[in-house]
Scaffold this active site. Structure first.
Site, PDB file in Angstrom:
ATOM      1  N   HIS A 216      45.661  32.109  34.712  1.00 51.03           N
ATOM      2  CA  HIS A 216      45.097  32.218  36.059  1.00 51.03           C
ATOM      3  C   HIS A 216      43.941  33.223  36.122  1.00 51.03           C
ATOM      4  O   HIS A 216      43.435  33.537  37.199  1.00 51.03           O
ATOM      5  CB  HIS A 216      46.237  32.645  37.009  1.00 51.03           C
ATOM      6  CG  HIS A 216      45.954  32.450  38.453  1.00 51.03           C
ATOM      7  ND1 HIS A 216      45.976  33.483  39.366  1.00 51.03           N
ATOM      8  CD2 HIS A 216      45.648  31.336  39.158  1.00 51.03           C
ATOM      9  CE1 HIS A 216      45.701  33.020  40.568  1.00 51.03           C
ATOM     10  NE2 HIS A 216      45.491  31.729  40.479  1.00 51.03           N
ATOM     11  N   LYS A 218      40.273  35.160  35.837  1.00 52.88           N
ATOM     12  CA  LYS A 218      38.864  34.872  36.114  1.00 52.88           C
ATOM     13  C   LYS A 218      38.044  36.003  35.520  1.00 52.88           C
ATOM     14  O   LYS A 218      37.980  37.109  36.061  1.00 52.88           O
ATOM     15  CB  LYS A 218      38.590  34.789  37.623  1.00 52.88           C
ATOM     16  CG  LYS A 218      39.267  33.622  38.334  1.00 52.88           C
ATOM     17  CD  LYS A 218      40.618  33.975  38.870  1.00 52.88           C
ATOM     18  CE  LYS A 218      41.215  32.787  39.644  1.00 52.88           C
ATOM     19  NZ  LYS A 218      42.624  33.015  40.004  1.00 52.88           N
ATOM     20  N   ASP A 223      27.319  40.008  26.935  1.00 56.21           N
ATOM     21  CA  ASP A 223      26.899  40.927  25.869  1.00 56.21           C
ATOM     22  C   ASP A 223      27.891  42.061  25.638  1.00 56.21           C
ATOM     23  O   ASP A 223      27.531  43.103  25.083  1.00 56.21           O
ATOM     24  CB  ASP A 223      25.515  41.515  26.178  1.00 56.21           C
ATOM     25  CG  ASP A 223      24.411  40.467  26.151  1.00 56.21           C
ATOM     26  OD1 ASP A 223      24.606  39.440  25.475  1.00 56.21           O
ATOM     27  OD2 ASP A 223      23.377  40.669  26.814  1.00 56.21           O
ATOM     28  N   HIS A 392      41.252  33.911  49.873  1.00 49.57           N
ATOM     29  CA  HIS A 392      41.917  33.796  48.581  1.00 49.57           C
ATOM     30  C   HIS A 392      42.002  35.158  47.881  1.00 49.57           C
ATOM     31  O   HIS A 392      42.413  35.254  46.724  1.00 49.57           O
ATOM     32  CB  HIS A 392      41.114  32.798  47.731  1.00 49.57           C
ATOM     33  CG  HIS A 392      41.791  32.319  46.500  1.00 49.57           C
ATOM     34  ND1 HIS A 392      41.353  32.643  45.226  1.00 49.57           N
ATOM     35  CD2 HIS A 392      42.877  31.537  46.313  1.00 49.57           C
ATOM     36  CE1 HIS A 392      42.133  32.067  44.330  1.00 49.57           C
ATOM     37  NE2 HIS A 392      43.063  31.398  44.954  1.00 49.57           N
ATOM     38  N   LYS A 394      43.001  38.836  46.485  1.00 50.81           N
ATOM     39  CA  LYS A 394      44.224  39.485  46.018  1.00 50.81           C
ATOM     40  C   LYS A 394      43.921  40.978  45.905  1.00 50.81           C
ATOM     41  O   LYS A 394      43.418  41.458  44.891  1.00 50.81           O
ATOM     42  CB  LYS A 394      44.666  38.941  44.650  1.00 50.81           C
ATOM     43  CG  LYS A 394      44.929  37.422  44.656  1.00 50.81           C
ATOM     44  CD  LYS A 394      43.746  36.678  44.125  1.00 50.81           C
ATOM     45  CE  LYS A 394      44.024  35.234  43.758  1.00 50.81           C
ATOM     46  NZ  LYS A 394      44.691  34.408  44.698  1.00 50.81           N
ATOM     47  N   ASP A 399      46.203  54.450  50.483  1.00 54.36           N
ATOM     48  CA  ASP A 399      45.686  55.703  51.048  1.00 54.36           C
ATOM     49  C   ASP A 399      44.164  55.783  51.055  1.00 54.36           C
ATOM     50  O   ASP A 399      43.597  56.896  51.080  1.00 54.36           O
ATOM     51  CB  ASP A 399      46.253  56.909  50.275  1.00 54.36           C
ATOM     52  CG  ASP A 399      47.767  57.018  50.398  1.00 54.36           C
ATOM     53  OD1 ASP A 399      48.322  56.510  51.390  1.00 54.36           O
ATOM     54  OD2 ASP A 399      48.392  57.607  49.495  1.00 54.36           O
TER      55      ASP A 399
END
Length: 474
Positions: A216, A218, A223, A392, A394, A399
């Protein structure tokens, strides 16, 4: 014939029950699977072997090269290239979290990074494409979803240009999330000389090892010096409304500095797993990275081959470390008992706990399962907001001084079954920026009220209960 079926049913069910007892991880989950095996003839056993097997303990999973993946992680200190400044925290709370991640993910917190927040599809892909345009040596790209459309076509044209310049390009994608990347769809990339491969391809012979275990992540690394990670996939749904959910919202990070070395390591390990090609020992993949900014960042990776559920441990550690506030944005908030209890304890202790989720979802089952947890959270004072568009993202902010952005959801799948990557930024300015975006969405108009939610229709509660039962599969 019926006698043979009954005998087969008993043998399969008993064998499945024995495996559940030996390899089960949680008593409640074990009881649920045993009930499913015996009450759903044959189907229960099939569902268990597809979705219920604890691969961390089940010896067959070790045959899928996970031992070498673990070796790559555990020998990190011998494989680093260059002298990077590992940050030493004065604050004991931050130090505890950083030490936890170093032990469960093998990544250190590095100082000297420049972190750029990308909070919409246009800015995210413009930044990624600009970095690809400037690549000199290598482009490494890894996505759960590579979907046909405008963005993928733009990526192809950029790759064509960079291949002519002699840039090495490696691309991996999840075979389930990018299910259309077969035949001609992937051949056009390979014809450019791009090393493109799926991770854990779904085939009959390895179905038990692949169907329930998805990559899952991404990640983009240019370089070995510029990295991207977060929640965005390569899909046009992030730049234009192609469904009833409208334009999807998300959050991504551009990272320049030593922390990119950690992202590169995650990619290299997954690339080897997908292609068997050895890259970990190649110095070209791990150039010395100079200081680029003042941000401290640490990468967290987790998967079914990990010793520990690192993403869940990270979230739990952050929740337990909070002194004033906890802010969580997630589209699939379906945590297990430990995370729910930690949030209840925080709220009852007087810590401000805010949860921002979409009102609409791309999965009704996930939506109802998520809503089934809300009443108990509202009861202890957790503030829950339902944004009208589909986000979408996450994200967890503690604090307003540390923030995590990545691919890990608050659900069983991200905690136990998926290969995930988060970036934890120990910086007040970045955290405050993300917090301002978060609280800008949290208005009274979209806040759930405990009494009103408690009095929702009985049928709705029943549907939520059914969805909750299936939440370990989500």
């Amino acid at each position: 014939m019926n006698t043979y079926l009954i005998i087969a049913y008993l043998i399969i069910s008993l064998w499945s029950a024995i495996n559940i007892v030996f390899y089960g991880s949680r008593p409640t989950k074990m009881v649920s699977w045993i009930l499913a095996v015996f009450t759903l003839p044959f189907a229960g056993a099939v569902l268990y072997y597809l979705f219920g097997v604890n691969r961390r303990k089940f010896k067959l999973f070790k045959l899928r090269q996970t031992e070498k993946r673990k070796h790559y992680s555990e020998t990190y200190k011998e494989l680093k290239n260059g002298e990077y400044s590992i940050h030493e925290f004065d604050n004991s709370v931050e130090n505890k979290i950083a030490n936890l991640i170093r032990k469960n993910s093998y990544f250190a917190p590095y100082e000297g990074n420049k972190i750029t927040l990308l909070n919409n599809g246009e800015d995210t892909f413009t930044s990624i494409f600009d970095a690809i345009e400037g690549a000199k040596e290598s482009i490494h790209i890894q996505y759960y979803i590579l979907e046909q459309g405008e963005l993928l076509d733009t990526l192809y044209e950029l790759f064509k240009k960079k291949r002519k310049d002699g840039v090495e390009i490696r691309m991996i994608y999840d075979s389930f999330g990018s299910s259309h990347m077969r035949g001609k769809a992937v051949k056009r990339f390979r014809d450019l000389g791009i090393k493109a491969s799926s991770t854990m391809p779904i085939r009959f012979g390895n179905l038990l090892f692949t169907l329930n275990y998805r990559n899952h992540r991404k990640i983009v690394v240019i370089d070995g010096k510029i990295g991207f990670t977060g929640g965005y996939n390569v899909s046009d749904k992030y730049i234009k409304p192609i469904s009833d959910l409208g334009v999807w919202q998300d959050l991504h990070l551009r990272i320049e500095g030593p922390a990119v070395n950690s992202l590169q390591r995650v990619f290299v390990k997954d690339f080897h797993f997908a292609t068997k090609e050895e890259l970990m020992v190649e110095d070209a993949c791990f150039p010395k990275i100079d200081k680029k900014g003042e941000h401290v960042a640490q990468i967290i990776s987790s998967g079914p081959d990990s010793k520990y559920p690192s993403i869940m441990q990270q979230y739990l550690a952050m929740i337990n470390a909070a002194e004033k506030s906890i802010s969580i944005a997630n589209p699939y908030f379906i945590p297990g008992a430990p995370v729910l209890e930690a949030l209840r304890i925080a709220a009852l202790s007087g810590i401000e706990v805010n949860l921002l989720t979409p009102k609409k979802s791309d999965s009704l089952l996930a939506k109802y399962s998520m809503f089934s947890r809300f009443e108990e959270l509202l009861q202890v004072g957790v503030n829950i907001y339902l944004r009208p568009d589909f986000s979408h993202s996450k994200v967890i902010i503690i604090d307003d001084k540390m923030a995590s952005v990545g691919s890990g959801n608050f659900d069983y799948r991200s905690f136990e079954h998926n290969f995930e990557t988060n970036a934890l930024v120990y910086d007040k300015a970045i955290s405050k920026n993300i917090s301002d975006l978060f609280h800008g969405r949290c208005t009274k108009e979209i806040q759930l009220e405990y009494v009103a939610f408690k009095n929702r229709p009985i049928l709705t509660k029943f549907i939520e209960g059914l969805a909750k039962f299936f939440s370990p599969l989500l």
